[in-house]
Design an enzyme around this catalytic site. Structure first.
Site, short mmCIF file in Angstrom:
data_model
loop_
_atom_site.label_atom_id
_atom_site.label_comp_id
_atom_site.label_asym_id
_atom_site.label_seq_id
_atom_site.Cartn_x
_atom_site.Cartn_y
_atom_site.Cartn_z
N SER A 128 -8.61 -13.22 -68.93
CA SER A 128 -7.42 -13.73 -68.27
C SER A 128 -6.86 -12.70 -67.29
CB SER A 128 -6.35 -14.08 -69.31
OG SER A 128 -5.10 -14.34 -68.71
N TYR B 53 -0.94 -12.53 -76.05
CA TYR B 53 -2.05 -13.28 -75.46
C TYR B 53 -2.92 -12.36 -74.60
CZ TYR B 53 -4.53 -16.37 -72.22
OH TYR B 53 -5.49 -16.97 -71.46
#
Length: 349
Positions: free
Chosen positions: A141, A166
């Site tokens: 990501s 995350y």
């Protein structure tokens, strides 16, 4: 090829699976269909692929009625099921897109991220190791860049200051993958996705939230008073890049220097790429495109930036460009128009 795609009921996984099937690959799809967002959207994606909700059984393969797809509803954290699947199916390649997504949600439900993104990824790595799978690509990501202010973000930048759990789990995936590349000669390629949008998109992402609010006569929330930019990347461009990576497993960098180590490659068959549009768009410009496509000016509530968010993302995609001639081809107005057209049709607006 016979390819395992995890996260098949998800946004990117659905589109990737569809494209792989169209070109003739055999695909085993896996998803736990959790309720992080509306499961009806996830089942609708599967229906598009020929997998009918009423045929799905937990931890059992279901064949598509129309394509060379088999689907299993299973959780990556379920080690026994994952190992059995790898042993029985003998994959040529694995693309791991399944993950607990969302920056803000990680502030509320941190354990879900460890279970899916760390434990689940560990199970994928071990299953590859013990079943001779040498071609693994996986979703990282853009959030791994964290506090880094230097832009465009380069894969040679250090990513040691995440601002959400995350992001930390995605950084851990990259480190875990390198370990398995080094120890077991598994080709691993991590893809740092930058703000993907398009038809069948996620309901927690800005394009969906904006369209839903405007079409239902609600004000949209504009964080950081609109002073944000994102490297919005259309889904077809993302899928094009993923397939290039699947078809070209990572190779060891023969020029890698342990005294001056590069962070995006290794003496092991390991590679990290940014995958984005290489052209950040101001949030207010993106909202304007949504308004144009819908034909309505939105009422706007300007708000402070949210915890875990970053002001800007901008991908240096030179790695994919140089290695695979990867060039995103979808202009913003066309991509937004395609998304809004799908949204109106799917939700009868």
């Amino acid at each position: 090829m016979k390819i395992l795609v995890t996260g098949t009921a998800g946004f990117i996984g659905f589109h990737l699976t569809k494209k792989l099937l169209e070109r003739g690959d055999s695909v085993i799809g896996l998803d736990n269909i959790n309720d992080y967002y509306d499961v009806n959207l996830k089942y609708a994606r599967l229906e598009e692929l020929g997998i009918h909700k009423e045929d799905i059984q937990e931890n059992h393969l279901t064949a598509s009625s129309t394509t060379k797809l088999k689907f299993i509803k299973a959780d990556l954290a379920d080690r026994e099921t994952i190992y059995k699947l790898f042993k029985s199916e003998k994959f040529d390649a694995v693309c791991n897109l399944a993950a607990q997504a969302g920056v803000r949600y990680s502030l509320e439900n941190p354990h879900a991220y460890i279970d899916s993104n760390v434990v689940g990824f560990m199970n994928i790595l071990e299953a590859c190791r013990h079943n001779g799978v040498k071609n693994l690509s996986y979703a990282s990501s853009s959030s791994v860049y964290g506090l880094n202010k230097s832009q465009p973000f380069k894969t040679t930048d250090h990513t040691d200051h995440p601002v959400s759990l995350y992001a930390a789990t995605k950084k851990s995936n990259e480190m875990m993958a390198h370990t398995y590349s080094h120890l077991y000669d598994i080709s691993t390629t991590g893809l740092r996705f930058f703000t993907v949008y398009g038809p069948w998109g996620r309901p927690d992402m800005a394009p969906f939230l904006f369209a839903d609010a405007i079409l239902n006569n609600r004000a949209i929330k504009v964080f950081n008073h609109g002073n944000m930019s994102r490297d919005f990347t259309y889904i077809d461009d993302i899928v094009d890049g993923i397939i290039k990576v699947i078809d070209n497993p990572a190779q060891a960098n023969k020029n890698w220097n342990a005294n001056r180590p590069e962070t995006n490659s290794s003496s092991a068959p390991y590679k990290i790429y940014n995958i984005g549009n290489n052209a950040p768009v101001n949030l207010m410009e993106f909202i304007s495109e949504i308004e144009t496509a819908i034909g309505t000016v939105a009422e706007k509530n300007f708000m402070e930036i949210q915890p875990g968010d970053v002001e800007s993302t901008y991908a240096d995609t030179s790695g994919l460009m140089n290695d695979f001639d990867y060039r995103p081809f979808t202009p913003l107005d066309k991509g937004v128009s395609e998304f809004v057209t799908w949204f109106k049709a799917f939700y009868n607006k």
